[in-house]
Write an enzyme that holds these catalytic residues in place. Structure first.
Site, short mmCIF file in Angstrom:
data_model
loop_
_atom_site.label_atom_id
_atom_site.label_comp_id
_atom_site.label_asym_id
_atom_site.label_seq_id
_atom_site.Cartn_x
_atom_site.Cartn_y
_atom_site.Cartn_z
N LYS A 127 44.19 13.61 12.57
CA LYS A 127 44.81 12.68 13.50
C LYS A 127 44.03 12.70 14.83
O LYS A 127 43.61 11.66 15.33
CB LYS A 127 46.27 13.07 13.76
CG LYS A 127 47.12 13.21 12.49
CD LYS A 127 47.29 11.92 11.75
CE LYS A 127 48.34 12.02 10.65
NZ LYS A 127 48.03 12.98 9.58
N LYS A 162 53.82 10.15 13.68
CA LYS A 162 53.18 11.00 12.67
C LYS A 162 53.12 12.44 13.16
O LYS A 162 52.69 12.68 14.31
CB LYS A 162 51.73 10.55 12.39
CG LYS A 162 51.54 9.09 12.03
CD LYS A 162 50.06 8.79 11.88
CE LYS A 162 49.80 7.34 11.56
NZ LYS A 162 48.33 7.07 11.39
N ARG A 212 41.21 2.33 2.63
CA ARG A 212 40.48 3.60 2.66
C ARG A 212 39.02 3.31 2.37
O ARG A 212 38.67 2.77 1.30
CB ARG A 212 41.07 4.55 1.61
CG ARG A 212 40.21 5.77 1.25
CD ARG A 212 39.94 6.71 2.41
NE ARG A 212 41.16 7.20 3.03
CZ ARG A 212 41.85 8.27 2.61
NH1 ARG A 212 41.46 8.93 1.54
NH2 ARG A 212 42.93 8.66 3.28
N ARG A 226 45.18 -0.01 -0.17
CA ARG A 226 46.43 0.60 -0.64
C ARG A 226 47.59 -0.19 -0.04
O ARG A 226 47.77 -0.20 1.18
CB ARG A 226 46.48 2.07 -0.23
CG ARG A 226 45.30 2.87 -0.78
CD ARG A 226 45.16 4.22 -0.10
NE ARG A 226 44.90 4.04 1.33
CZ ARG A 226 44.86 5.05 2.20
NH1 ARG A 226 45.07 6.29 1.80
NH2 ARG A 226 44.62 4.82 3.48
N ARG A 234 54.86 3.35 4.14
CA ARG A 234 53.65 4.12 3.85
C ARG A 234 52.92 3.51 2.66
O ARG A 234 53.54 3.06 1.70
CB ARG A 234 54.02 5.57 3.55
CG ARG A 234 54.76 6.26 4.68
CD ARG A 234 55.36 7.58 4.22
NE ARG A 234 56.30 7.38 3.11
CZ ARG A 234 56.85 8.36 2.40
NH1 ARG A 234 56.54 9.61 2.68
NH2 ARG A 234 57.69 8.09 1.43
N ASP A 274 40.52 5.39 7.43
CA ASP A 274 41.64 4.50 7.15
C ASP A 274 41.66 3.37 8.18
O ASP A 274 41.60 3.62 9.39
CB ASP A 274 42.97 5.27 7.20
CG ASP A 274 43.11 6.25 6.04
OD1 ASP A 274 42.34 6.13 5.07
OD2 ASP A 274 43.98 7.12 6.12
N GLU A 282 42.88 6.72 10.99
CA GLU A 282 42.66 8.14 10.71
C GLU A 282 41.25 8.36 10.20
O GLU A 282 40.63 7.48 9.60
CB GLU A 282 43.67 8.68 9.67
CG GLU A 282 45.07 8.83 10.19
CD GLU A 282 45.98 9.59 9.21
OE1 GLU A 282 45.46 10.28 8.31
OE2 GLU A 282 47.20 9.47 9.37
N ASN A 284 39.75 11.14 7.66
CA ASN A 284 40.17 12.17 6.71
C ASN A 284 38.96 12.98 6.27
O ASN A 284 37.99 12.43 5.75
CB ASN A 284 40.84 11.54 5.50
CG ASN A 284 42.10 10.78 5.87
OD1 ASN A 284 43.18 11.35 5.91
ND2 ASN A 284 41.96 9.50 6.19
#
Length: 327
Positions: A127, A162, A212, A226, A234, A274, A282, A284
């Protein structure tokens, strides 16, 4: 395969938690096995230091698309500087034990290839690391002050709250101005004002999908979209998000090009970005997912690209003898 087989250690969760048709680590193991390389599995608790060097108790691993999907040989101890690559693929959270793992792996750093680099993993909370690239993000607040969070939500109208150590959509909630649940949600996420949380402006474009984009050494491998369920905000695959094929837009590629030098400098080789509506939400780095879904859309095994990159960069010539301890 050209050249001798290589040995790859995967520091990860137990194999019985792995979904053979979804898990990215399984896909990398399967591709490596198909290309003739040796997979060695261990969990973080199997990594140890003895006589000043870092070792792991590993089990040689064979994977298969047919049940039971994996089989182990007898456990052996290996010095991690002697293997060709260490894949750090432990799922979040990044807790104290994860921190200790990165510090132990530091002993092997510079003596073998580690994907992703332990220093980069320590730097890159998934994050907070994104804040280095705030110019590409939606409006974002990080705070433990509940009153500040409520004022901020009142200003933007709707926010996504979050926890900083969450993953897979865990703990992600939408809070709207005037929502009678908002105080309870913020109290919970911040542990009554004692823990920092991230709050981002809600982007309605999320209903069309949370993209993603997978990167390998700063280059785009591809993207998947997604789409959240109708009854959920979500979009994570883990919580039922539907995966669609998509293209990586020129705008998103420009963001990638802006991020790539920092990612490379921090040793973050395999990364998932993301995007919602073209905005970065984000970065990741611990165990990015999505490569199996991407492979199905590309009609080729994208995991082979990861293995090929590792093979090229893990050549012994990349690590001079002077950087290795005496045998």
């Amino acid at each position: 395969m050209i050249g001798a087989p290589m040995r790859f250690v995967y520091v990860m969760d137990p194999m019985d938690r792995v979904l053979y048709d979804k898990d990215t680590t399984f896909a990398i193991q399967r591709a490596a096995q198909r290309l003739g390389h040796v997979s060695l599995h261990c969990t973080p608790r199997d990594v140890y230091v003895e006589s000043g060097d870092v070792w792991a108790r590993v089990r040689p691993l064979q994977v298969s698309d047919a049940p039971p999907h994996f089989a182990f040989e007898d456990a052996v101890d290996v010095r991690l500087a002697d293997v060709d690559c260490i894949f750090v693929r432990k799922d979040p959270p990044f807790d104290a034990q994860y921190l200790y793992l990165t510090q132990l792996l530091e002993i092997a750093r510079g003596r073998t290839l580690i994907v992703n680099d332990p220093r980069g993993l320590r730097e890159a909370n998934e994050k907070l690391y994104t804040l280095h690239f705030a110019r590409h993000m939606p409006r974002t607040l990080v705070s433990s002050d509940r009153d500040r969070i409520h004022r901020w939500i009142a200003e933007v109208g709707t926010g996504v709250v979050k926890p900083l150590d969450g993953a897979g959509g865990s703990g992600v909630m939408v809070v709207a101005k005037g929502d009678r649940n908002s105080r309870s949600i913020v109290d919970y996420i911040t542990a009554e004002g004692t823990r920092h949380a991230m709050v981002q402006e809600y982007l309605p474009a999320v209903r069309a999908g949370d993209k993603r984009v997978l990167l390998l050494d700063g280059e785009v491998l591809g993207g998947i979209n997604r789409v959240p369920r109708e009854d959920d905000v979500r979009s994570n695959i883990h919580v039922g998000g539907r995966v669609e094929a998509c293209e990586v837009t020129p705008q998103e590629r420009a963001v990638v090009a802006d991020l790539a030098p920092r990612l490379k400098a921090d040793g973050l080789v395999f990364v998932g970005l993301d995007f919602i509506g073209g905005r970065l939400t984000e970065v990741n780095v611990t165990s990015p997912t999505g490569i199996q879904e991407l492979s199905r859309h590309l009609a080729r095994d994208a995991a082979e690209s990861v293995v090929d990159w590792v093979v090229r960069h893990a050549a012994r010539a990349s690590f001079p003898d002077a950087a290795r301890p005496p045998s």
